[in-house]
Write an enzyme that holds these catalytic residues in place. Sequence first.
Site, PDB file in Angstrom:
ATOM      1  N   HIS A  33      43.159  46.418  16.436  1.00  0.00           N
ATOM      2  CA  HIS A  33      43.225  45.920  17.697  1.00  0.00           C
ATOM      3  C   HIS A  33      42.084  44.885  17.908  1.00  0.00           C
ATOM      4  O   HIS A  33      40.974  45.165  17.374  1.00  0.00           O
ATOM      5  CB  HIS A  33      43.070  47.122  18.882  1.00  0.00           C
ATOM      6  CG  HIS A  33      43.512  46.839  20.115  1.00  0.00           C
ATOM      7  ND1 HIS A  33      42.669  46.213  20.969  1.00  0.00           N
ATOM      8  CD2 HIS A  33      44.562  47.017  20.635  1.00  0.00           C
ATOM      9  CE1 HIS A  33      43.111  46.074  22.093  1.00  0.00           C
ATOM     10  NE2 HIS A  33      44.172  46.586  22.110  1.00  0.00           N
ATOM     11  N   ASP A  63      50.790  51.146  20.059  1.00  0.00           N
ATOM     12  CA  ASP A  63      52.333  50.910  19.328  1.00  0.00           C
ATOM     13  C   ASP A  63      52.757  51.978  18.304  1.00  0.00           C
ATOM     14  O   ASP A  63      53.792  52.031  17.796  1.00  0.00           O
ATOM     15  CB  ASP A  63      52.357  49.769  18.934  1.00  0.00           C
ATOM     16  CG  ASP A  63      52.113  48.400  20.205  1.00  0.00           C
ATOM     17  OD1 ASP A  63      51.342  47.993  20.184  1.00  0.00           O
ATOM     18  OD2 ASP A  63      53.035  48.584  20.887  1.00  0.00           O
TER      19      ASP A  63
HETATM   20  C1  SDX Z   1      48.830  45.459  21.558  1.00  0.00           C
HETATM   21  O1  SDX Z   1      45.122  43.017  23.343  1.00  0.00           O
HETATM   22  C2  SDX Z   1      45.447  43.920  24.026  1.00  0.00           C
HETATM   23  O2  SDX Z   1      45.016  44.525  24.640  1.00  0.00           O
HETATM   24  C3  SDX Z   1      46.941  44.440  23.284  1.00  0.00           C
HETATM   25  C4  SDX Z   1      47.504  45.701  23.587  1.00  0.00           C
HETATM   26  C5  SDX Z   1      47.808  45.776  25.107  1.00  0.00           C
HETATM   27  O3  SDX Z   1      47.859  46.901  25.529  1.00  0.00           O
HETATM   28  O4  SDX Z   1      48.142  44.803  26.056  1.00  0.00           O
HETATM   29  O5  SDX Z   1      46.657  46.663  23.376  1.00  0.00           O
HETATM   30  C6  SDX Z   1      48.863  45.939  22.975  1.00  0.00           C
HETATM   31  O6  SDX Z   1      48.870  44.280  21.248  1.00  0.00           O
HETATM   32  C7  SDX Z   1      48.225  46.254  20.559  1.00  0.00           C
HETATM   33  C8  SDX Z   1      48.122  45.668  19.009  1.00  0.00           C
HETATM   34  C9  SDX Z   1      49.616  45.508  18.506  1.00  0.00           C
HETATM   35  N1  SDX Z   1      49.463  44.914  17.152  1.00  0.00           N
HETATM   36  C10 SDX Z   1      49.802  45.365  15.971  1.00  0.00           C
HETATM   37  O7  SDX Z   1      49.809  46.676  15.800  1.00  0.00           O
HETATM   38  C11 SDX Z   1      49.937  44.440  14.878  1.00  0.00           C
HETATM   39  C12 SDX Z   1      49.152  44.721  13.761  1.00  0.00           C
HETATM   40  N2  SDX Z   1      47.687  44.427  14.058  1.00  0.00           N
HETATM   41  C13 SDX Z   1      47.157  43.153  13.830  1.00  0.00           C
HETATM   42  O8  SDX Z   1      48.058  41.975  13.951  1.00  0.00           O
HETATM   43  C14 SDX Z   1      45.800  43.030  14.453  1.00  0.00           C
HETATM   44  O9  SDX Z   1      45.105  44.218  14.309  1.00  0.00           O
HETATM   45  C15 SDX Z   1      45.660  42.458  15.739  1.00  0.00           C
HETATM   46  C16 SDX Z   1      46.383  41.272  16.066  1.00  0.00           C
HETATM   47  C17 SDX Z   1      46.230  43.483  16.777  1.00  0.00           C
HETATM   48  C18 SDX Z   1      44.240  42.211  16.165  1.00  0.00           C
HETATM   49  O10 SDX Z   1      43.746  41.137  15.301  1.00  0.00           O
HETATM   50  P1  SDX Z   1      42.329  40.458  15.394  1.00  0.00           P
HETATM   51  O11 SDX Z   1      41.456  41.451  16.355  1.00  0.00           O
HETATM   52  O12 SDX Z   1      42.500  39.262  15.935  1.00  0.00           O
HETATM   53  O13 SDX Z   1      41.794  40.752  14.033  1.00  0.00           O
HETATM   54  P2  SDX Z   1      41.947  39.673  12.925  1.00  0.00           P
HETATM   55  O14 SDX Z   1      43.338  39.366  12.911  1.00  0.00           O
HETATM   56  O15 SDX Z   1      40.880  38.786  12.873  1.00  0.00           O
HETATM   57  O16 SDX Z   1      41.652  40.754  11.775  1.00  0.00           O
HETATM   58  C19 SDX Z   1      40.282  41.178  11.380  1.00  0.00           C
HETATM   59  C20 SDX Z   1      40.328  41.717   9.975  1.00  0.00           C
HETATM   60  C21 SDX Z   1      41.324  40.598   9.057  1.00  0.00           C
HETATM   61  O17 SDX Z   1      40.876  40.778   7.835  1.00  0.00           O
HETATM   62  P3  SDX Z   1      39.533  39.506   7.446  1.00  0.00           P
HETATM   63  O18 SDX Z   1      40.204  38.176   7.660  1.00  0.00           O
HETATM   64  O19 SDX Z   1      38.388  39.783   8.326  1.00  0.00           O
HETATM   65  O20 SDX Z   1      39.364  39.766   5.966  1.00  0.00           O
HETATM   66  O21 SDX Z   1      41.214  42.734  10.007  1.00  0.00           O
HETATM   67  C22 SDX Z   1      42.310  42.446   9.144  1.00  0.00           C
HETATM   68  C23 SDX Z   1      42.601  41.008   9.034  1.00  0.00           C
HETATM   69  O22 SDX Z   1      43.235  40.844   7.818  1.00  0.00           O
HETATM   70  N3  SDX Z   1      43.532  43.129   9.802  1.00  0.00           N
HETATM   71  C24 SDX Z   1      44.376  43.888   9.392  1.00  0.00           C
HETATM   72  C25 SDX Z   1      45.297  44.315  10.594  1.00  0.00           C
HETATM   73  N4  SDX Z   1      44.781  43.926  11.465  1.00  0.00           N
HETATM   74  C26 SDX Z   1      43.522  43.341  11.092  1.00  0.00           C
HETATM   75  N5  SDX Z   1      44.814  44.216   8.029  1.00  0.00           N
HETATM   76  C27 SDX Z   1      45.829  44.965   7.904  1.00  0.00           C
HETATM   77  N6  SDX Z   1      46.608  45.546   8.823  1.00  0.00           N
HETATM   78  C28 SDX Z   1      46.422  45.147   9.909  1.00  0.00           C
HETATM   79  N7  SDX Z   1      47.062  45.794  10.857  1.00  0.00           N
END
Ligand code: SDX
Length: 437
Positions: free
Chosen positions: A315, A372
Amino acid sequence: MTEKFEKTISDKKATLTIGEKSYEFSIFGGSVGPDVIDIRSLYAQTDHFTYDPGFTSTASCESTITYIDGDKGELLYRGYPINQLAENSDFMEVSYLLLNGELPSQEEKDKFVNDITYHTMVHDQLNRFFSGFRRDAHPMAIMCGVVGAMSAFYHDNQDISDPEQRKIASYRLIAKIPTIAAMAYKYSVGQPFVYPRNDLNYAENFLHMTFGVPQCEDKKVNPILADAMDKIFILHADHEQNASTSTVRLAGSSGANPFACIAAGIASLWGPAHGGANEACLNMLEEIGTVDRIPEFVAKAKDKNDPFRLMGFGHRVYKNFDPRATVLQESAHKVLKELNIDDPLLDVAMELERIAREDPYFIEKKLYPNVDFYSGIILKAMGFPTSMFTVLFALARTVGWISQWSEMIVDPTQKIGRPRQLFTGSTERKYKDINNR
Ligand code: SDX
């Protein structure tokens, strides 16, 4: 109206030094959460922009609606913790709270519920929009189209400067979104639309319109499922300045009508990184299939060269647990027990959660199950196709979007949203005739 704390101007200043010159900026404090640096004069003073793709360090507005503490795993709607509301309140009362800032008296609640109930019917010509879609159209495509089309039916309340017209448009959206969502489902399965009933509460009415069959049988809505549905709506109702809410605010900042703004929010929510994650999470669990294949997928999630991510994990704000996931985990077990479902996907989900919680990669990157992760399991158990999961998220989030939209409209500091950029494209060059390229 809600208790509003005037923002405070700190006696500290933020100083920025560029080369030989230093610039000072005010620091504002709110009631809780990080202070902000007022950089509205930055460009005028320094001829520089800030650079913040994804707005990870940017406060886009001042708000009194929802507060999140990502480290503590805290989520407050108008100051009330989400778990207390999930346990003691219902979606209509929470909707009143988000819209008005205070919990309603019994009289206020009864009037609000009555007002919403008597707006659940949609204009009969709205029905014709559905037949233009293929039966296998994704229901979120239908939601974007039909909710946007509501602008064409309600000309009498699009003067957004009039509080009364903003209120009626808000009520119409909150009341009709379940009807349209149920119609999108019915259309996809080739069943007739079921009209709303005024003797059912909001969650019961939605389940009735979705799974009921007109005239054939008077199917009673299971109260346990209605309660789980209502809880899911409460937990998804608002969430600060997330992607779809920011989309609604940005669309609204140009003066666009509320129906078009909510349609924009629906479009943004559809993305798998946002509201589309519940559908993507279930599809992922189905792809994993069995517990013994989890390590293969966890390895993919960790592989920097693999775009695969564990849907339902991580998140932008919660770098600890998502308090909504905690409430939903309990609900998931209750629903599966009530329906006597022994879902192998839940076994995969439980094992995946256990592994992720123990795996150094996920701990280091603070990736925990989010809202989710569990909502998809409950919705599947209740009989919803995965394509409807994000529709339900949009249904619940409509009250949050419209509350944030209303707050933006009356915000005196409100301007049309217009970010700038760091330009790295071609500088000016002369046109070349096609024969000289
Ligand atoms: C919702 O914003 C909100 O409030 C949203 C929400 C709401 O109520 O409105 O809460 C609803 O959207 C919940 C989130 C649902 N999405 C998912 O479950 C999709 C999977 N999650 C990822 O896409 C991700 O975690 C995000 C998009 C939710 C958050 O991404 P960030 O904060 O932008 O973090 P990032 O993409 O910069 O990741 C940080 C690190 C990265 O590694 P590095 O580049 O630092 O090496 O963590 C890794 C990412 O690769 N990472 C993951 C991961 N999420 C982040 N690795 C594996 N699996 C994941 N799910």
